[in-house]
Each structure stands twice: as C-alpha cells, then as structure tokens.
Design a protein around this motif. Structure first.
Motif, PDB file in Angstrom:
ATOM      1  N   ALA A  86       0.817  -1.220   0.000  1.00 31.76           N
ATOM      2  CA  ALA A  86       0.000   0.000   0.000  1.00 31.76           C
ATOM      3  C   ALA A  86       0.844   1.259   0.000  1.00 31.76           C
ATOM      4  CB  ALA A  86      -0.960  -0.005   1.190  1.00 31.76           C
ATOM      5  N   GLY A  87       2.071   1.168  -0.481  1.00 31.25           N
ATOM      6  CA  GLY A  87       2.902   2.353  -0.628  1.00 31.25           C
ATOM      7  C   GLY A  87       3.681   2.764   0.595  1.00 31.25           C
ATOM      8  N   GLY A  88       3.608   1.987   1.689  1.00 32.71           N
ATOM      9  CA  GLY A  88       4.371   2.337   2.878  1.00 32.71           C
ATOM     10  C   GLY A  88       3.518   2.382   4.127  1.00 32.71           C
ATOM     11  N   PRO A  89       4.070   2.838   5.260  1.00 31.03           N
ATOM     12  CA  PRO A  89       3.361   2.815   6.534  1.00 31.03           C
ATOM     13  C   PRO A  89       2.025   3.547   6.522  1.00 31.03           C
ATOM     14  CG  PRO A  89       5.694   3.273   6.880  1.00 31.03           C
ATOM     15  CD  PRO A  89       5.465   3.315   5.402  1.00 31.03           C
ATOM     16  N   ALA A  90       1.969   4.728   5.898  1.00 32.20           N
ATOM     17  CA  ALA A  90       0.716   5.482   5.877  1.00 32.20           C
ATOM     18  C   ALA A  90      -0.359   4.720   5.119  1.00 32.20           C
ATOM     19  CB  ALA A  90       0.936   6.860   5.265  1.00 32.20           C
ATOM     20  N   ILE A 112      -7.649  -5.890  -3.688  1.00 29.47           N
ATOM     21  CA  ILE A 112      -7.362  -5.816  -5.113  1.00 29.47           C
ATOM     22  C   ILE A 112      -6.011  -5.133  -5.288  1.00 29.47           C
ATOM     23  CG2 ILE A 112      -8.164  -5.090  -7.373  1.00 29.47           C
ATOM     24  CD1 ILE A 112     -10.011  -7.083  -5.979  1.00 29.47           C
ATOM     25  N   ILE A 113      -5.096  -5.801  -5.980  1.00 26.15           N
ATOM     26  CA  ILE A 113      -3.758  -5.267  -6.223  1.00 26.15           C
ATOM     27  C   ILE A 113      -3.601  -5.054  -7.724  1.00 26.15           C
ATOM     28  CG2 ILE A 113      -1.287  -5.594  -5.842  1.00 26.15           C
ATOM     29  CD1 ILE A 113      -2.030  -7.709  -3.741  1.00 26.15           C
ATOM     30  N   ASP A 128      -1.215  -0.451  -6.940  1.00 25.35           N
ATOM     31  CA  ASP A 128      -2.348   0.242  -6.348  1.00 25.35           C
ATOM     32  C   ASP A 128      -3.151  -0.773  -5.542  1.00 25.35           C
ATOM     33  OD1 ASP A 128      -4.387   2.090  -5.751  1.00 25.35           O
ATOM     34  OD2 ASP A 128      -5.539   1.440  -7.494  1.00 25.35           O
ATOM     35  N   TRP A 129      -3.227  -0.566  -4.209  1.00 23.66           N
ATOM     36  CA  TRP A 129      -3.915  -1.487  -3.306  1.00 23.66           C
ATOM     37  C   TRP A 129      -5.286  -0.923  -2.961  1.00 23.66           C
ATOM     38  CZ3 TRP A 129      -1.583  -5.886  -0.669  1.00 23.66           C
ATOM     39  CH2 TRP A 129      -0.285  -6.170  -1.115  1.00 23.66           C
ATOM     40  N   ARG A 130      -6.317  -1.745  -3.102  1.00 21.66           N
ATOM     41  CA  ARG A 130      -7.680  -1.336  -2.773  1.00 21.66           C
ATOM     42  C   ARG A 130      -8.343  -2.383  -1.890  1.00 21.66           C
ATOM     43  NH1 ARG A 130      -9.835   2.985  -5.825  1.00 21.66           N
ATOM     44  NH2 ARG A 130      -8.046   4.039  -6.788  1.00 21.66           N
ATOM     45  N   VAL A 131      -9.229  -1.909  -1.011  1.00 22.98           N
ATOM     46  CA  VAL A 131     -10.084  -2.779  -0.207  1.00 22.98           C
ATOM     47  C   VAL A 131     -11.507  -2.612  -0.708  1.00 22.98           C
ATOM     48  CG1 VAL A 131     -10.998  -3.246   2.091  1.00 22.98           C
ATOM     49  CG2 VAL A 131      -8.589  -2.670   1.813  1.00 22.98           C
ATOM     50  N   ALA A 170      -4.491  -8.609  -9.299  1.00 24.12           N
ATOM     51  CA  ALA A 170      -4.752  -9.783  -8.468  1.00 24.12           C
ATOM     52  C   ALA A 170      -5.860  -9.460  -7.482  1.00 24.12           C
ATOM     53  CB  ALA A 170      -3.491 -10.214  -7.729  1.00 24.12           C
ATOM     54  N   ALA A 171      -6.643 -10.471  -7.150  1.00 28.33           N
ATOM     55  CA  ALA A 171      -7.742 -10.314  -6.194  1.00 28.33           C
ATOM     56  C   ALA A 171      -7.619 -11.381  -5.128  1.00 28.33           C
ATOM     57  CB  ALA A 171      -9.094 -10.419  -6.902  1.00 28.33           C
ATOM     58  N   ILE A 172      -7.640 -10.965  -3.857  1.00 31.33           N
ATOM     59  CA  ILE A 172      -7.520 -11.887  -2.731  1.00 31.33           C
ATOM     60  C   ILE A 172      -8.759 -11.752  -1.859  1.00 31.33           C
ATOM     61  CG2 ILE A 172      -6.155 -12.561  -0.735  1.00 31.33           C
ATOM     62  CD1 ILE A 172      -3.743 -11.249  -2.048  1.00 31.33           C
ATOM     63  N   ARG A 173      -9.484 -12.832  -1.735  1.00 35.13           N
ATOM     64  CA  ARG A 173     -10.644 -12.862  -0.838  1.00 35.13           C
ATOM     65  C   ARG A 173     -10.167 -13.223   0.564  1.00 35.13           C
ATOM     66  NH1 ARG A 173     -14.549 -17.500   0.482  1.00 35.13           N
ATOM     67  NH2 ARG A 173     -16.295 -16.452   1.509  1.00 35.13           N
ATOM     68  N   VAL A 174     -10.494 -12.374   1.539  1.00 34.06           N
ATOM     69  CA  VAL A 174     -10.109 -12.569   2.933  1.00 34.06           C
ATOM     70  C   VAL A 174     -11.383 -12.656   3.753  1.00 34.06           C
ATOM     71  CG1 VAL A 174      -8.732 -11.706   4.852  1.00 34.06           C
ATOM     72  CG2 VAL A 174      -8.046 -11.180   2.502  1.00 34.06           C
ATOM     73  N   TRP A 175     -11.512 -13.707   4.555  1.00 31.04           N
ATOM     74  CA  TRP A 175     -12.739 -13.850   5.328  1.00 31.04           C
ATOM     75  C   TRP A 175     -12.484 -14.578   6.639  1.00 31.04           C
ATOM     76  CZ3 TRP A 175     -11.331 -17.333   1.672  1.00 31.04           C
ATOM     77  CH2 TRP A 175     -11.544 -18.689   1.902  1.00 31.04           C
TER      78      TRP A 175
END
Length: 501
Positions: A86-90, A112-113, A128-131, A170-175
């Motif tokens: 996600a680009g770093g700590p922030a 989603i990456i 680019d990281w998205r939730v 890439a898409a990762i499903r987390v549950w």
C-alpha cells in the motif's frame, strides 16, 4: 512476538477453478451492510475495530520453534516487499483501518492489487492497493469484475501452475470462516441480524410516537353540525367544517413539529348547551413507554454479541480509568489482534510467499507477514505507564502531567511540595500510609532551635543509615526537590520530632 495460535487459512486468491464447485452464501451480507448504513451502533462498532486495526504495524518475519515471530532484517527481500504494501506505513495504516468494517459487518472483503505502469514506456512502476466489499466484486464468466472508482475492472483468474503476470491485477478474498461451513464468512453482525431487525422496528415505533400529534393522542368527539365561524373573505352564512380544520392542524403539526399547531390547543366557540358534550377519547398504550425500554435492551443485547467488551459500545461512564484501560486491553486481545492475524495470514499465503517463489527466493516458505500492536497498547495504557515510570524517576513531573491530561499550571507550588514531602516522610517513619492527613500544622516556622539546624544536607545523609538515605532520595525524586528544598524539608522533620518529644 508470541503467536497465540496457528491461524486457519481464510484467504484465497481468485482462481476460477477453485470457486466453481462451491459458492459461499452471501445473501445475508446485503442485509448486514444495510444495517451499517441505517444503524449507528453497527457503524460505531465497525469503525472502532477499523480505527484500532489502523494502529497496527505490518512487518516481515520468520517463526521460531517456540512460536514467536522474529522480524527479518530491513535488507531482506521479504522486508522490502512488506514495506511496499500500500505504498508504505501510511498506506498500510489506511489499508488495515479500511478492512476492519468488512470483517465486522460481512465477515469478508477483497484486496485488489493493480500494478501501475508508466504510460510512455509501459513499464511497471508500483502497485495500487484497494479494499473492496463483497458487493463490489462479482463473477463475470471466467473473470472476476471489480468496481473501482465507478469503473469495472476485469481480473483474470490466477493459475498457480504458471508464473504470475507482473502486469495483471490480483484479487484476494479474505474472510473469517464460519465454523459450520469453512467457505462461508462469519461475523458478529450475522448472528445479530434478528436483533437488528427488531431494533429497526423499535426505532420506527419510537419515531411514529414522536411524530404523532393528533391520532396518537386519541379521538375528539364533537356534537354533530359543530362548525367554525366564517373566515374573512368567505360568503355570509358559510362556515368551516370542524373536521377539515382539525385535519389541517394535524397535517401542519406533522410537517413542522416546532410550529404552534403542534402544541397550542384549537380554540372553538360553540353554543352553551354544547359545552360538556365535546369529549376526548384516548387510546393510551403501555407500548408507548415500553418501546424505548425495549430499544435500550435490544442495543444492550447487540453489544454483548460483539467481539469487543460491551462497554466499548455502551460507554464506560460507570468505570474508572484503570478498568477502562483493562477493557481496551481486552478489546485489543479479543477483537483487534485476531483480525490483524487473519489479514496478515492472507497476505502471507496469497501474496508474499507466491511473490518470493516467483523470484526463486530460498526463504519463500518461511517468510511471513505479521503484525505488532505496541503503539495501540502504549496509547491505551500511556497514563498508567507514565505513573509507573515517574515513580522510578525515569520521566519528569512535566511529562507526567502531559501524559495524564494536566498542564504546568496544575503543578504544586514550592510550599506545597515541601509540606507534602515532609508529611510523607513523617508518615513513613511512623508506619502510616503516606499522604494521610495529620493534625500538625504544615507551615514552616520562621526560626528553629539551634539544635534543629541542618546546614549540610550532604553531611546529614552521610550519617544516615541505608534506609534513611533511601528515604531522603525517594523524597527528592518523588517531589522533585533540589538540595535547598531538601534542607527545608529536613528542618521541618526535625521540628516535628522536637514537638513530639
């Protein structure tokens, strides 16, 4: 860092073959998200968890035989990859915070990456990281389609037998897996859907009672033919129908609860023989008073069904600071850290290790993404920690005041410091708990007997035994006294001793 338990895998990278045979039941998740939009208690619980998760920190590590996770050096490839999430700590803080509500409400979400590339050279420049929620990700034939910024983004299925395409999203499903059926998600909101529906009905009932102005206050019986006098501009002999007037007033009161029609009675002039024939019949119900109580009970039941202590949602007005810190500690252990572990395991198995394997890294199977919550714990217990380290002389009085919510204007005066130190020393010397009130005056005398003079604090300390020196040093440290102030305190002690003898 100690790992509490071995995490059960609850993440899958999008593979069309893997999801073809069994599809999770997601029908209830639409209802769950609707309560997030309409029920403030649901949103508060979700955002609380998310904000707490955002205080966590991700790092790359390896697990030792004793179950602890040891951080890898910053120069290690795994550390470089984790640092780039996600680009770093922030960005990582925002990623963790954004994922919290998904695990609380729907029990699952998607990461989603998308690789970013230079428009001129076509070379990859980053990620680019998205939730996204389960409502934003749908299956479209062989592909997955994600809605990002209002635009559909196709995501091809991942084939583990082939090297990953560096430019493919890439898409990762987390549950959080349901104990009855692992492929389905579980969440505290899922088990509370019935309670939330009950709360919705009670909210509607209370709102209806609050809005009622006429029908909610009974029926008014009037003699047949009773009418209002004519208004100015109305033809002679014509009168207003009473029912029409009542309905007009009721409508005005409903649309504008602050208008006079909502509170001022209607003035009606009738013949004298009709007085006493106008009667008001009410339909008072015990449910009007009961609805608010039932709503409060429903909210309490919902709070106890969450993973966090109920006091987090209901408020901590009846607990002190110490028990409040304990509640936050319990919430971190039971609600925040397990969700951070779920997300860290997903990033490990579905992103970090596959990336290291593609690079033929020797530590691909040992490296993992893990988390630490020291910042969250320190902030939750910072005042208590400040009190403890101040007693050991590690931080200043000014730092203690700052961490406990006071400022320098609250600092004791020199006279107060000297009097308090003398009182505490006397209490300890006679076996009384320091700080208890005493009958003797705390005012320092203008003069002292010659026998009571203490001209050299250092010399006086040299003639004391070990306990006496420790006592004096403790006074200096606890009350922030210098040598001159200590001398005045010793004067006071000698005076008190002379008075008692």
């Amino acid at each position: 860092m100690k790992v509490a338990r071995e995490l059960v895998a609850a993440a899958q990278r999008w593979t069309q073959r893997r999801f073809r045979a069994a599809q999770p039941d997601q029908s209830w998740q639409h209802r769950a998200w609707s309560y997030y939009d309409t029920t403030p208690e649901v949103r508060f619980a979700s955002k609380w968890i998310g904000n707490a998760m955002g205080k966590g920190r991700l790092f790359a590590g390896v697990r030792d035989d004793d179950g602890t996770v040891k951080p890898l050096p910053d120069s290690h490839r795994a550390s470089e990859l984790v640092a780039s999430i996600a680009g770093g700590p922030a960005g990582q803080s925002q990623l963790l915070a954004a994922f919290g509500p998904h695990l609380v409400v729907a029990g699952e979400g998607w990461i989603i990456i998308r690789p970013t590339e230079d428009a001129r050279t076509g070379q990859r420049t980053g990620e680019d990281w998205r939730v996204l929620s389960v409502l934003e990700v749908t299956s479209k034939g062989q592909d997955l389609e994600a809605e990002i910024d209002g635009e559909p983004v196709p995501i091809p299925p991942h084939d583990p037998s082939k090297p990953a395409d560096p430019l493919a999203p890439a898409a990762i499903r987390v549950w959080d897996p349901h104990p009855r059926r692992h492929i389905e998600a579980d969440s505290p909101i899922r088990s509370s859907l019935g309670l939330l529906e009950e709360l919705r009905l009670l909210n509607a009932a209370v709102a209806s009672i609050a809005r009622s102005r006429l029908t909610g206050r009974g029926v008014l019986l009037v003699p047949h033919g009773t009418r209002f006098p004519s208004k100015p501009g109305v033809l002679d002999g014509e009168e207003d129908d009473l029912i029409d007037v009542f309905m007009q007033v009721a409508e005005t009161a409903y649309k504008d609860p602050e208008s006079a029609a909502a509170a001022v009675p209607i003035i009606l002039e009738v013949p004298a023989d009709a007085i006493g024939k106008i009667e008001r019949v009410t339909f008072e119900s015990d449910f009007d008073d009961l609805a608010a109580k039932l709503r409060e009970e429903t909210i309490r039941r919902f709070a106890t069904g969450l993973d966090t202590p109920a006091e987090i949602l209901l408020g901590t007005g009846e607990v002190n600071h110490w028990s409040g810190w304990q509640l936050k500690e319990e919430a971190i252990t039971l609600a925040v850290e397990p969700r951070l572990g779920t997300l860290a395991d997903a990033l490990t198995t579905q992103w970090l290790r596959p990336t290291l394997e593609d690079e033929s890294h020797p530590d691909a199977e040992q490296a993992l993404v893990w988390y630490e919550t020291s910042l969250l714990r320190i902030r939750a217990n910072r005042p208590q920690t400040a009190l403890e380290v101040h007693d050991r002389g590690v931080i200043s009085d000014q730092a203690l005041r700052r961490e406990t919510g006071f400022d320098d204007d609250d600092a004791p005066t020199l006279e107060e410091k000297q009097a308090r130190a003398a009182r505490d020393a006397r209490d300890e010397s006679i076996g009384r708990e320091p700080g208890l009130p005493v009958d003797e005056t705390e005012n320092m005398p203008d003069t002292l007997p010659a026998a009571a003079a203490v001209h050299d604090p250092a010399g006086t300390l040299a003639h004391m035994d070990g306990r006496g020196r420790d006592l004096v040093e403790q006074m200096k440290r606890r009350h922030g006294l210098n040598d001159d102030e200590l001398r005045d305190v010793l004067y006071g002690l000698v005076l008190l001793h002379s008075k008692e003898t």
